[in-house]
Write a protein that holds these residues in place. Structure first.
Motif, PDB file in Angstrom:
ATOM      1  N   UNK A 142       0.814  -1.328  -0.057  1.00  0.00           N
ATOM      2  CA  UNK A 142      -0.052   0.018   0.132  1.00  0.00           C
ATOM      3  C   UNK A 142       0.858   1.273  -0.059  1.00  0.00           C
ATOM      4  N   UNK A 143       0.301   2.283  -0.783  1.00  0.00           N
ATOM      5  CA  UNK A 143       1.003   3.654  -0.548  1.00  0.00           C
ATOM      6  C   UNK A 143       0.379   4.359   0.396  1.00  0.00           C
ATOM      7  N   UNK A 144       0.985   5.687   0.730  1.00  0.00           N
ATOM      8  CA  UNK A 144       0.312   6.353   1.721  1.00  0.00           C
ATOM      9  C   UNK A 144      -0.983   6.625   1.834  1.00  0.00           C
ATOM     10  N   UNK A 145      -1.709   6.963   0.601  1.00  0.00           N
ATOM     11  CA  UNK A 145      -3.051   7.455   0.733  1.00  0.00           C
ATOM     12  C   UNK A 145      -3.894   6.181   0.898  1.00  0.00           C
ATOM     13  N   UNK A 146      -3.296   5.053   0.369  1.00  0.00           N
ATOM     14  CA  UNK A 146      -4.092   3.755   0.638  1.00  0.00           C
ATOM     15  C   UNK A 146      -4.004   3.173   2.014  1.00  0.00           C
ATOM     16  N   UNK A 147      -2.869   3.609   2.559  1.00  0.00           N
ATOM     17  CA  UNK A 147      -2.688   2.871   4.168  1.00  0.00           C
ATOM     18  C   UNK A 147      -3.689   3.895   4.850  1.00  0.00           C
ATOM     19  N   UNK A 148      -3.939   5.084   4.688  1.00  0.00           N
ATOM     20  CA  UNK A 148      -4.963   5.847   5.211  1.00  0.00           C
ATOM     21  C   UNK A 148      -6.220   5.094   5.255  1.00  0.00           C
ATOM     22  N   UNK A 149      -6.623   4.976   4.049  1.00  0.00           N
ATOM     23  CA  UNK A 149      -7.999   4.212   3.932  1.00  0.00           C
ATOM     24  C   UNK A 149      -7.794   2.876   4.571  1.00  0.00           C
ATOM     25  N   UNK A 150      -7.115   2.095   4.374  1.00  0.00           N
ATOM     26  CA  UNK A 150      -7.016   0.784   4.957  1.00  0.00           C
ATOM     27  C   UNK A 150      -7.216   0.949   6.582  1.00  0.00           C
ATOM     28  N   UNK A 151      -6.485   1.735   7.132  1.00  0.00           N
ATOM     29  CA  UNK A 151      -6.774   1.896   8.636  1.00  0.00           C
ATOM     30  C   UNK A 151      -8.095   2.438   8.895  1.00  0.00           C
ATOM     31  N   UNK A 152      -8.713   3.009   8.116  1.00  0.00           N
ATOM     32  CA  UNK A 152     -10.241   3.719   8.280  1.00  0.00           C
ATOM     33  C   UNK A 152     -11.000   2.439   8.271  1.00  0.00           C
ATOM     34  N   UNK A 153     -10.839   1.661   7.241  1.00  0.00           N
ATOM     35  CA  UNK A 153     -11.759   0.322   6.946  1.00  0.00           C
ATOM     36  C   UNK A 153     -11.380  -0.720   8.261  1.00  0.00           C
ATOM     37  N   UNK A 154     -10.160  -0.799   8.323  1.00  0.00           N
ATOM     38  CA  UNK A 154      -9.782  -1.884   9.252  1.00  0.00           C
ATOM     39  C   UNK A 154     -10.287  -1.516  10.676  1.00  0.00           C
ATOM     40  N   UNK A 155     -10.622  -0.204  11.027  1.00  0.00           N
ATOM     41  CA  UNK A 155     -10.900  -0.068  12.471  1.00  0.00           C
ATOM     42  C   UNK A 155     -12.223  -0.164  12.362  1.00  0.00           C
ATOM     43  N   UNK A 156     -13.116  -0.034  11.387  1.00  0.00           N
ATOM     44  CA  UNK A 156     -14.416  -0.219  11.348  1.00  0.00           C
ATOM     45  C   UNK A 156     -14.674  -1.733  11.398  1.00  0.00           C
ATOM     46  N   UNK A 157     -13.815  -2.367  10.416  1.00  0.00           N
ATOM     47  CA  UNK A 157     -14.064  -4.070  10.479  1.00  0.00           C
ATOM     48  C   UNK A 157     -12.882  -4.620   9.795  1.00  0.00           C
ATOM     49  N   UNK A 158     -12.464  -5.654  10.771  1.00  0.00           N
ATOM     50  CA  UNK A 158     -11.053  -6.170  10.072  1.00  0.00           C
ATOM     51  C   UNK A 158     -11.400  -6.889   8.808  1.00  0.00           C
TER      52      UNK A 158
END
Length: 131
Positions: free
Chosen positions: A31-47
């Motif tokens: 993941x690139x930096x913008x993708x990492x940010x989005x991953x964190x948001x999604x992962x916090x809601x639901x792994x």
């Protein structure tokens, strides 16, 4: 005119196992930096959504590397293309400077479609040459 097509299929459980074994290493590799940010948001809601996010990005980047014909070699690297959502919701690639210039000098545009089921994700990339 179509310059190239590429497709990739990823088993979600393989990505999930990799994340369990080496969470930060695989995330920073794929993941690139913008993708990492989005991953964190999604992962916090639901792994499960986090795992699916990583799997779709892996498949999309592999499909793109096949469609442009370089494989995962410069200028196409894991961080050279980030798959983000356009404001209308469709997925689109955002390229780093090197890949963007490489695509521009060849008059190429990339399009991506991603799909997922319970066990797998699939990505299909089409690269168009325009004049």
């Amino acid at each position: 005119m179509i310059y190239g097509v590429g497709t990739d299929i990823v088993q979600i459980d393989r990505i999930q196992a990799s994340l369990k074994r080496q969470d930060s290493r695989i995330l920073s590799k794929i993941l690139g930096p913008l993708e990492l940010d989005e991953y964190e948001k999604r992962n916090q809601r639901n792994t499960e959504r986090g795992v699916l996010f990583v799997a779709t990005r892996f498949a999309a980047k592999e499909a793109l590397s096949k469609a442009i014909g370089t494989g995962m070699r410069f200028p196409m690297t894991w961080h050279a293309a980030q798959l983000l959502n356009h404001q209308d919701g469709r997925p689109e690639f955002v390229f780093n400077d090197e890949l963007d210039k490489w695509m521009a000098t060849r008059n190429l545009r990339a399009f991506i479609s991603i799909s997922d089921e319970r066990d797998v994700v699939c990505a299909f990339a089409v690269v168009e040459k325009f004049e």
